[in-house]
Motif scaffolding. Structure first.
Motif, short mmCIF file in Angstrom:
data_model
loop_
_atom_site.label_atom_id
_atom_site.label_comp_id
_atom_site.label_asym_id
_atom_site.label_seq_id
_atom_site.Cartn_x
_atom_site.Cartn_y
_atom_site.Cartn_z
N ASP A 283 -42.97 18.25 3.98
CA ASP A 283 -43.71 19.30 3.27
C ASP A 283 -44.81 18.68 2.40
O ASP A 283 -45.93 19.20 2.35
CB ASP A 283 -42.77 20.14 2.41
N GLN B 54 -48.78 19.41 2.76
CA GLN B 54 -49.57 19.90 1.62
C GLN B 54 -50.69 18.93 1.28
O GLN B 54 -51.81 19.34 0.98
CB GLN B 54 -48.66 20.13 0.39
N GLU C 31 -37.22 16.48 4.75
CA GLU C 31 -37.95 17.75 4.78
C GLU C 31 -38.96 17.82 3.63
O GLU C 31 -40.09 18.27 3.82
CB GLU C 31 -36.98 18.92 4.68
#
Length: 190
Positions: free
Chosen positions: A70, A74, A66
């Motif tokens: 992320d 980003q 995860e």
């Protein structure tokens, strides 16, 4: 006697060994019976510990996956923003270069044609730049002659408040006239 005694010694020794062995075997089997439950408990504890480690490892792997997702999202967002900013910067630099080139061209034209007045167009409005000498100003622009009474009272030593009441003017207006008169004197002195 030595010979006859010898088999008897062997039989006695064999009997003693047999008796001792008979006594030792039940104790070791009893010990084995007790060791099995302890060994079984240790195995269960190890299996439980292994199962917990597996669960924790799976949770950690999921958390890392995860976090990686992320991070990638980003990074993609920041990369796209950076590309947009770079494009805007390139466009701005192009516009600045065009303006700089146009400014240099205007400077060159102005240097070759000094007798003409440069004209700047702002949308539909024309603005002309002119240089005016102070001597060319009409007499009405001379502040001392225009506000003769005000300067006369000031030269008599009257205060700004007194002059404002006497001439029915604001104190700020009087101070502004004095400042403009000083600037006018400086220009006339040159």
């Amino acid at each position: 006697m030595n010979q006859v005694d010898q088999p008897w010694v062997y039989i006695v020794l064999f009997g003693l060994v047999f008796i001792i062995y008979a006594k030792i075997i039940p104790r070791t089997s009893a010990t084995k019976g007790q060791a099995n439950p302890t060994l079984h408990e240790i195995e269960e504890a190890m299996e439980h510990f292994t199962a917990e480690l597996d669960e924790q490892n799976k949770a950690l792997i999921q958390l890392l996956a995860e976090t990686k997702r992320d991070y990638e999202v980003q990074t993609a967002k920041l990369t796209s923003r950076l590309e947009i900013v770079e494009k805007q910067s390139a466009l701005t630099n192009q516009e600045l270069n065009k303006l700089g080139f146009a400014y240099e061209e205007l400077q060159k034209k102005a240097a070759h044609q000094p007798e003409k007045v440069p004209v700047v167009e702002l949308q539909n409005t024309r603005v002309e730049e002119k240089i005016v000498d102070v001597e060319d100003l009409p007499v009405a622009m001379n502040l001392k002659s225009r506000y003769e009474e005000l300067f006369s009272l000031f030269e008599q030593g009257k205060s700004v408040e007194y002059i404002a009441k006497k001439l029915n003017m604001n104190k700020g207006e009087i101070n502004l006239i004095f400042q403009l008169a000083k600037q006018e004197e400086k220009l006339n002195a040159h």
